[in-house]
Design a protein around this motif. Sequence first.
Motif, PDB file in Angstrom:
ATOM      1  N   CYS A  21       0.806  -1.219   0.000  1.00  0.00           N
ATOM      2  CA  CYS A  21       0.000   0.000   0.000  1.00  0.00           C
ATOM      3  C   CYS A  21       0.839   1.270   0.000  1.00  0.00           C
ATOM      4  O   CYS A  21       0.360   2.323  -0.352  1.00  0.00           O
ATOM      5  CB  CYS A  21      -1.022  -0.008   1.136  1.00  0.00           C
ATOM      6  SG  CYS A  21      -0.309   0.126   2.750  1.00  0.00           S
ATOM      7  N   VAL A  22       2.105   1.186   0.438  1.00  0.00           N
ATOM      8  CA  VAL A  22       2.938   2.387   0.387  1.00  0.00           C
ATOM      9  C   VAL A  22       3.532   2.497  -1.013  1.00  0.00           C
ATOM     10  O   VAL A  22       4.467   1.803  -1.343  1.00  0.00           O
ATOM     11  CB  VAL A  22       4.046   2.365   1.472  1.00  0.00           C
ATOM     12  CG1 VAL A  22       4.965   3.557   1.334  1.00  0.00           C
ATOM     13  CG2 VAL A  22       3.429   2.327   2.842  1.00  0.00           C
ATOM     14  N   ASN A  23       2.948   3.399  -1.797  1.00  0.00           N
ATOM     15  CA  ASN A  23       3.438   3.665  -3.146  1.00  0.00           C
ATOM     16  C   ASN A  23       3.765   2.391  -3.921  1.00  0.00           C
ATOM     17  O   ASN A  23       4.903   2.180  -4.333  1.00  0.00           O
ATOM     18  CB  ASN A  23       4.665   4.566  -3.095  1.00  0.00           C
ATOM     19  CG  ASN A  23       4.266   5.996  -2.836  1.00  0.00           C
ATOM     20  OD1 ASN A  23       3.124   6.374  -3.108  1.00  0.00           O
ATOM     21  ND2 ASN A  23       5.176   6.786  -2.310  1.00  0.00           N
ATOM     22  N   ALA A  25       3.054   1.346  -6.921  1.00  0.00           N
ATOM     23  CA  ALA A  25       3.565   1.507  -8.283  1.00  0.00           C
ATOM     24  C   ALA A  25       4.769   2.446  -8.271  1.00  0.00           C
ATOM     25  O   ALA A  25       4.939   3.229  -7.359  1.00  0.00           O
ATOM     26  CB  ALA A  25       2.464   2.074  -9.154  1.00  0.00           C
ATOM     27  N   VAL A  27       6.726   5.583  -9.030  1.00  0.00           N
ATOM     28  CA  VAL A  27       6.308   6.967  -9.264  1.00  0.00           C
ATOM     29  C   VAL A  27       7.366   7.650 -10.121  1.00  0.00           C
ATOM     30  O   VAL A  27       8.554   7.573  -9.792  1.00  0.00           O
ATOM     31  CB  VAL A  27       6.180   7.727  -7.918  1.00  0.00           C
ATOM     32  CG1 VAL A  27       5.665   9.124  -8.143  1.00  0.00           C
ATOM     33  CG2 VAL A  27       5.311   6.962  -6.962  1.00  0.00           C
ATOM     34  N   PRO A  28       6.978   8.291 -11.224  1.00  0.00           N
ATOM     35  CA  PRO A  28       7.994   8.975 -12.036  1.00  0.00           C
ATOM     36  C   PRO A  28       8.744  10.021 -11.204  1.00  0.00           C
ATOM     37  O   PRO A  28       8.116  10.769 -10.455  1.00  0.00           O
ATOM     38  CB  PRO A  28       7.183   9.651 -13.148  1.00  0.00           C
ATOM     39  CG  PRO A  28       5.822   9.074 -13.072  1.00  0.00           C
ATOM     40  CD  PRO A  28       5.631   8.459 -11.733  1.00  0.00           C
ATOM     41  N   GLN A  29      10.054  10.034 -11.337  1.00  0.00           N
ATOM     42  CA  GLN A  29      10.858  10.988 -10.567  1.00  0.00           C
ATOM     43  C   GLN A  29      10.790  12.390 -11.174  1.00  0.00           C
ATOM     44  O   GLN A  29      11.112  13.369 -10.528  1.00  0.00           O
ATOM     45  CB  GLN A  29      12.325  10.529 -10.518  1.00  0.00           C
ATOM     46  CG  GLN A  29      12.526   9.229  -9.774  1.00  0.00           C
ATOM     47  CD  GLN A  29      12.164   9.331  -8.302  1.00  0.00           C
ATOM     48  OE1 GLN A  29      12.662  10.204  -7.602  1.00  0.00           O
ATOM     49  NE2 GLN A  29      11.265   8.463  -7.836  1.00  0.00           N
ATOM     50  N   HIS A  30      10.392  12.459 -12.442  1.00  0.00           N
ATOM     51  CA  HIS A  30      10.350  13.743 -13.140  1.00  0.00           C
ATOM     52  C   HIS A  30       9.172  13.762 -14.109  1.00  0.00           C
ATOM     53  O   HIS A  30       8.889  12.751 -14.737  1.00  0.00           O
ATOM     54  CB  HIS A  30      11.669  13.951 -13.899  1.00  0.00           C
ATOM     55  CG  HIS A  30      11.989  15.389 -14.095  1.00  0.00           C
ATOM     56  ND1 HIS A  30      11.436  16.113 -15.124  1.00  0.00           N
ATOM     57  CD2 HIS A  30      12.763  16.241 -13.393  1.00  0.00           C
ATOM     58  CE1 HIS A  30      11.886  17.362 -15.041  1.00  0.00           C
ATOM     59  NE2 HIS A  30      12.684  17.475 -14.007  1.00  0.00           N
ATOM     60  N   ILE A  31       8.475  14.874 -14.195  1.00  0.00           N
ATOM     61  CA  ILE A  31       7.399  14.997 -15.185  1.00  0.00           C
ATOM     62  C   ILE A  31       7.587  16.300 -15.962  1.00  0.00           C
ATOM     63  O   ILE A  31       8.278  17.213 -15.484  1.00  0.00           O
ATOM     64  CB  ILE A  31       5.987  14.987 -14.534  1.00  0.00           C
ATOM     65  CG1 ILE A  31       5.859  16.111 -13.483  1.00  0.00           C
ATOM     66  CG2 ILE A  31       5.664  13.639 -13.931  1.00  0.00           C
ATOM     67  CD1 ILE A  31       4.439  16.363 -13.056  1.00  0.00           C
ATOM     68  N   ILE A  33       6.224  19.521 -16.809  1.00  0.00           N
ATOM     69  CA  ILE A  33       5.196  20.443 -16.302  1.00  0.00           C
ATOM     70  C   ILE A  33       4.444  21.115 -17.452  1.00  0.00           C
ATOM     71  O   ILE A  33       3.238  21.345 -17.370  1.00  0.00           O
ATOM     72  CB  ILE A  33       5.847  21.509 -15.386  1.00  0.00           C
ATOM     73  CG1 ILE A  33       6.401  20.847 -14.109  1.00  0.00           C
ATOM     74  CG2 ILE A  33       4.892  22.630 -15.043  1.00  0.00           C
ATOM     75  CD1 ILE A  33       5.373  20.187 -13.220  1.00  0.00           C
TER      76      ILE A  33
ATOM     77  N   GLY B  99       9.293  20.154 -12.172  1.00  0.00           N
ATOM     78  CA  GLY B  99       8.760  18.841 -12.535  1.00  0.00           C
ATOM     79  C   GLY B  99       9.448  17.692 -11.819  1.00  0.00           C
ATOM     80  O   GLY B  99       9.288  16.532 -12.179  1.00  0.00           O
ATOM     81  N   LEU B 101      10.043  15.202  -8.653  1.00  0.00           N
ATOM     82  CA  LEU B 101       9.258  14.636  -7.546  1.00  0.00           C
ATOM     83  C   LEU B 101       9.730  15.262  -6.233  1.00  0.00           C
ATOM     84  O   LEU B 101      10.918  15.260  -5.933  1.00  0.00           O
ATOM     85  CB  LEU B 101       9.432  13.112  -7.492  1.00  0.00           C
ATOM     86  CG  LEU B 101       8.505  12.357  -6.547  1.00  0.00           C
ATOM     87  CD1 LEU B 101       7.054  12.406  -7.029  1.00  0.00           C
ATOM     88  CD2 LEU B 101       8.945  10.889  -6.406  1.00  0.00           C
ATOM     89  N   GLY B 107       4.463   8.457   1.555  1.00  0.00           N
ATOM     90  CA  GLY B 107       3.126   8.584   0.975  1.00  0.00           C
ATOM     91  C   GLY B 107       2.486   7.200   0.868  1.00  0.00           C
ATOM     92  O   GLY B 107       3.201   6.194   0.892  1.00  0.00           O
ATOM     93  N   GLU B 109      -1.145   4.670  -0.540  1.00  0.00           N
ATOM     94  CA  GLU B 109      -2.386   4.496  -1.322  1.00  0.00           C
ATOM     95  C   GLU B 109      -3.092   3.280  -0.761  1.00  0.00           C
ATOM     96  O   GLU B 109      -2.472   2.225  -0.624  1.00  0.00           O
ATOM     97  CB  GLU B 109      -2.054   4.240  -2.794  1.00  0.00           C
ATOM     98  CG  GLU B 109      -1.466   5.423  -3.499  1.00  0.00           C
ATOM     99  CD  GLU B 109      -0.728   5.046  -4.775  1.00  0.00           C
ATOM    100  OE1 GLU B 109      -0.883   3.899  -5.240  1.00  0.00           O
ATOM    101  OE2 GLU B 109       0.019   5.884  -5.273  1.00  0.00           O
TER     102      GLU B 109
END
Lengths: 266, 149
Positions: A21-23, A25, A27-31, A33, B99, B101, B107, B109
């Motif tokens: 349950c803790v994250n 999947a 998570v992308p480190q950068h997106i 914007i 951008g 993280l 965190g 879910e």
Amino acid sequence: MIPFIRHLKLSVGALCGLALCVNGAQVPQHINIKQLSTTVEDVVVPLPNEIFGALNKLGAVNWKEHVRSDKGPNFTERPRIALLLGTVIADGFIAVQAEDAAAVKDIGQRVMTLAKGIGVGNSITPHAKAIVDAADKRKWENVRQELDRTQNSVQQAMNEVHDEKLSQLVSLGGWLRGTEVLTSVVKEHFSADGAELLHQPDLLSYFQTRLQAMPEFNLPIIRQIHDALVEVKPLIDVGDRRIPAESVKKVNEITTRLGHGIVTRD
Amino acid sequence: MNLFAKVLFRTSSLLLALMAVQPAIFASVDDAQSFALQAAEPYVKQGFQVREDYWGGDLGSGEKKAVRQQLFKGNEYWFWLGTEVDRAKVSVHVYDSDGKLAEESDGWEKGHFAAAHVIPKATGSYFIIVSVEESPEERTHWALVYGFR
């Protein structure tokens, strides 16, 4: 031994569950914007006590010297009342920081009067009462919560009757008063971290855009705020650079001038 | 009489059908907000002040929404996302203005909820990305609340 194995099995099970349950999947480190631009919601206007909380962590602040609970004039123009209401709610948060029960009670009454003046008195009557009750009992956390609820209820009531622009002026009034006090405190005891709290360029752009969409509010104070935000923008929109003491002083002069304009009859 | 029975049957059927789909029709962002506030509850005891204001809407599976938020260095923030839809999988993550993280690693879910924890390294704008990753519904209500201390 058996209880130990059972305990071990349970712990391993619990750990596996937690890991899932803790994250779960990656998570992308950068997106990117820029790709979000079409789906971004409006910037959220922070409450004054969010800034005051950060300010408190930088060192002791003498909040008493910033408390203001004078009644001030009564306006008839709704945009002016909205601006003043936001300012007075911010004053409420300052009085809470100073733990000044008398000022909080005066401010609670003032909020009630202003809300009535703008036609949303009914929605905040219980909150104004709760503010006064909590101040009497010196339950500061409850006062803080009720001030937040007051602002939220006022703005919701305005939005319901499609007075979104007045609702935005309430936020603007609060932000200006918060910025006036923030710069006043940082000006007195300058620190780079204190000055960095002014780094709010998106918020400033948000208010500029909103003011531009209010041509019907043709009042001197609205025009003055609009012009002042143009002056403030380059002082706080500095990217990765630090905001110098002179800029803090300048922003304080501007917001103090506007604050005076908001509470004073033309 | 025959006609009356027919009308009664049709009305009852319609009412039954309405009752069956009632959760989907009457569920709202307010329900999602109740879940978000439920997720926030334990944190209030740890000194977090939860804002009255919230953001909400609906998203299809795989869709994302970004909320821009001013955060202040020195404060600590939690963002809680809620949905009323059973078996939906939602997520919330926080990125800085470049951008990158920007959240802590604690965190989480679970079920109707997701949460992200931020201790800002700098004062400025951040992007809170909410996402409905999977859902049995075509559109899934979401609500985001935040708290700070």
